[in-house]
Structures are given as structure tokens and as C-alpha cells.
Design a protein around this motif. Structure first.
Motif, PDB file in Angstrom:
ATOM      1  N   VAL A  51       4.774   1.629  -4.326  1.00 46.98           N
ATOM      2  CA  VAL A  51       3.441   1.211  -4.722  1.00 46.98           C
ATOM      3  C   VAL A  51       3.387   1.048  -6.231  1.00 46.98           C
ATOM      4  CG1 VAL A  51       2.504   3.552  -4.919  1.00 46.98           C
ATOM      5  CG2 VAL A  51       0.973   1.650  -4.373  1.00 46.98           C
ATOM      6  N   SER A  52       2.618   0.081  -6.679  1.00 42.13           N
ATOM      7  CA  SER A  52       2.511  -0.202  -8.107  1.00 42.13           C
ATOM      8  C   SER A  52       1.616   0.811  -8.805  1.00 42.13           C
ATOM      9  CB  SER A  52       1.943  -1.604  -8.313  1.00 42.13           C
ATOM     10  OG  SER A  52       0.596  -1.635  -7.876  1.00 42.13           O
ATOM     11  N   GLN A  53       1.547   0.657 -10.108  1.00 39.93           N
ATOM     12  CA  GLN A  53       0.723   1.560 -10.909  1.00 39.93           C
ATOM     13  C   GLN A  53      -0.743   1.521 -10.458  1.00 39.93           C
ATOM     14  OE1 GLN A  53       2.831  -0.744 -11.927  1.00 39.93           O
ATOM     15  NE2 GLN A  53       3.849  -0.227 -13.859  1.00 39.93           N
ATOM     16  N   SER A  54      -1.229   0.350 -10.104  1.00 45.11           N
ATOM     17  CA  SER A  54      -2.630   0.206  -9.703  1.00 45.11           C
ATOM     18  C   SER A  54      -2.874   0.575  -8.253  1.00 45.11           C
ATOM     19  CB  SER A  54      -3.088  -1.241  -9.918  1.00 45.11           C
ATOM     20  OG  SER A  54      -2.412  -2.096  -9.018  1.00 45.11           O
ATOM     21  N   GLY A  55      -1.803   0.744  -7.508  1.00 44.79           N
ATOM     22  CA  GLY A  55      -1.951   1.049  -6.087  1.00 44.79           C
ATOM     23  C   GLY A  55      -2.056  -0.182  -5.208  1.00 44.79           C
ATOM     24  N   SER A  56      -1.963  -1.341  -5.816  1.00 46.30           N
ATOM     25  CA  SER A  56      -2.097  -2.561  -5.038  1.00 46.30           C
ATOM     26  C   SER A  56      -0.728  -3.022  -4.534  1.00 46.30           C
ATOM     27  CB  SER A  56      -2.730  -3.662  -5.893  1.00 46.30           C
ATOM     28  OG  SER A  56      -1.906  -3.938  -7.006  1.00 46.30           O
ATOM     29  N   ASN A  57      -0.762  -3.918  -3.568  1.00 46.22           N
ATOM     30  CA  ASN A  57       0.435  -4.554  -3.021  1.00 46.22           C
ATOM     31  C   ASN A  57       1.560  -3.575  -2.697  1.00 46.22           C
ATOM     32  OD1 ASN A  57      -0.746  -7.133  -3.311  1.00 46.22           O
ATOM     33  ND2 ASN A  57      -0.205  -7.113  -5.475  1.00 46.22           N
ATOM     34  N   PRO A  58       1.313  -2.602  -1.862  1.00 47.38           N
ATOM     35  CA  PRO A  58       2.397  -1.698  -1.489  1.00 47.38           C
ATOM     36  C   PRO A  58       3.456  -2.431  -0.677  1.00 47.38           C
ATOM     37  CG  PRO A  58       0.501  -1.314  -0.094  1.00 47.38           C
ATOM     38  CD  PRO A  58       0.056  -2.290  -1.149  1.00 47.38           C
ATOM     39  N   LEU A  70       0.575   4.037   2.330  1.00 46.87           N
ATOM     40  CA  LEU A  70       0.558   4.702   1.029  1.00 46.87           C
ATOM     41  C   LEU A  70      -0.859   4.708   0.478  1.00 46.87           C
ATOM     42  CD1 LEU A  70       3.600   3.088  -0.779  1.00 46.87           C
ATOM     43  CD2 LEU A  70       3.279   5.533  -0.449  1.00 46.87           C
ATOM     44  N   SER A  71      -1.178   5.766  -0.256  1.00 48.06           N
ATOM     45  CA  SER A  71      -2.436   5.763  -0.995  1.00 48.06           C
ATOM     46  C   SER A  71      -2.291   6.666  -2.207  1.00 48.06           C
ATOM     47  CB  SER A  71      -3.593   6.234  -0.113  1.00 48.06           C
ATOM     48  OG  SER A  71      -3.398   7.556   0.330  1.00 48.06           O
ATOM     49  N   ALA A  77      -4.350  13.379  -8.695  1.00 48.17           N
ATOM     50  CA  ALA A  77      -2.988  13.107  -9.152  1.00 48.17           C
ATOM     51  C   ALA A  77      -1.979  13.291  -8.027  1.00 48.17           C
ATOM     52  CB  ALA A  77      -2.625  13.972 -10.364  1.00 48.17           C
ATOM     53  N   ARG A  78      -2.250  12.647  -6.908  1.00 46.77           N
ATOM     54  CA  ARG A  78      -1.344  12.746  -5.764  1.00 46.77           C
ATOM     55  C   ARG A  78      -1.088  11.375  -5.155  1.00 46.77           C
ATOM     56  NH1 ARG A  78      -0.363  17.740  -3.447  1.00 46.77           N
ATOM     57  NH2 ARG A  78      -1.432  19.464  -4.503  1.00 46.77           N
ATOM     58  N   LEU A  79       0.120  11.220  -4.672  1.00 50.50           N
ATOM     59  CA  LEU A  79       0.517  10.067  -3.883  1.00 50.50           C
ATOM     60  C   LEU A  79       0.669  10.541  -2.446  1.00 50.50           C
ATOM     61  CD1 LEU A  79       1.616   7.086  -3.714  1.00 50.50           C
ATOM     62  CD2 LEU A  79       3.892   8.108  -3.983  1.00 50.50           C
ATOM     63  N   TYR A  80       0.051   9.819  -1.532  1.00 49.08           N
ATOM     64  CA  TYR A  80       0.111  10.209  -0.126  1.00 49.08           C
ATOM     65  C   TYR A  80       0.898   9.184   0.690  1.00 49.08           C
ATOM     66  CZ  TYR A  80      -3.624  13.537  -1.159  1.00 49.08           C
ATOM     67  OH  TYR A  80      -4.365  14.564  -1.669  1.00 49.08           O
ATOM     68  N   LEU A  81       1.512   9.671   1.749  1.00 45.74           N
ATOM     69  CA  LEU A  81       2.130   8.808   2.739  1.00 45.74           C
ATOM     70  C   LEU A  81       1.603   9.252   4.102  1.00 45.74           C
ATOM     71  CD1 LEU A  81       4.187   6.512   3.259  1.00 45.74           C
ATOM     72  CD2 LEU A  81       5.875   8.299   3.730  1.00 45.74           C
ATOM     73  N   GLN A  82       0.702   8.469   4.644  1.00 44.81           N
ATOM     74  CA  GLN A  82       0.177   8.736   5.978  1.00 44.81           C
ATOM     75  C   GLN A  82       1.131   8.135   6.995  1.00 44.81           C
ATOM     76  OE1 GLN A  82      -2.639  10.487   6.997  1.00 44.81           O
ATOM     77  NE2 GLN A  82      -1.815  10.182   9.058  1.00 44.81           N
TER      78      GLN A  82
END
Length: 122
Positions: A51-58, A70-71, A77-82
Motif C-alpha cells: 500500500v502507498s503512503q496515502s493508502g490508495s491503490n493497494p 489492507l487498511s 499508527a497501524r497497518l491492518y491486513l483483514q
């Protein structure tokens, strides 16, 4: 010192769900390319999602597309993987990774967590 700390792994039956979490600093979450990798016993490490810095286009590997999401939680300050509809072949150690923002991104990751085990039973 940049630390990435994964959590959320465990044992789940096929068809079940888990949510992995990667704790990172706000600087990393906002400025780095971040990714989840996995490595199953006897197999090479493989890229699961980025995922990019902005969270777009995973980006998602074909093997998980439509099942994993991904979110980013910037406040926490967390990255999630559902992970939904889990399959036995998803069994692996899952690692969070990030690049050092000041280096730019050359396709490799500078920081890695220690991993969290995901086991999917039949």
C-alpha cells in the motif's frame, strides 16, 4: 530506531477470518510504502500486499485478491491486513515491512517486523 510489530495471528479454521496488525510510527505510516509478506515452511517469502503512503491503490497478490484487504489507521499508527475466507494454503508467518522514506523506494524494504504465525486448519 524504527520498529514494526505484528500481532493478530493465530489458529483458525478454513473459511474463517483474522485481522493482522502492524504497529509502526506515524512517520512510517504516512511516508513509507508498506507491505505484508508471508513465508510458509520450506517455501520462499512471497509478497502478499502493498500500500502507498496515502493508502490508495493497494496491490494484492493474485492468491489473496478478493479475500484480503489492507487498511491504514493513521491515528493509531497501524497497518491492518483483514484476511477473510482463509484457506490452509494461507498458513505462513506473516511479516510487515516498510521502506525508509528518506531513501525513496527502490523495490526493497528497509524495515521488517518479527512476524506473526497464521495457521489455517481444515
Amino acid at each position: 530506531q524504527v520498529q514494526l510489530v505484528e500481532s493478530g495471528g493465530g489458529l483458525v479454521q478454513a473459511g474463517g477470518s483474522l485481522r493482522l496488525s502492524c504497529a509502526a510510527s506515524g512517520r512510517i505510516l504516512s511516508n513509507s510504502i508498506m507491505a505484508w509478506f508471508r513465508q510458509a515452511p520450506g517455501k520462499e517469502r512471497e509478497l502478499v500486499a502493498t500500500v502507498s503512503q496515502s493508502g490508495s491503490n493497494p496491490y494484492y497478490a493474485d492468491s489473496v485478491k478478493g479475500r484480503f484487504t489492507l487498511s491504514k489507521d493513521y491515528a493509531g499508527a497501524r497497518l491492518y491486513l483483514q484476511m477473510n475466507s482463509l484457506k490452509p494454503e494461507d498458513t505462513a508467518v506473516y511479516y510487515c515491512a516498510a521502506n525508509e522514506p528518506s531513501y525513496g523506494f527502490s523495490g526493497s524494504y528497509d524495515y521488517w517486523g518479527r512476524g506473526t504465525q497464521v495457521t489455517v486448519s481444515l
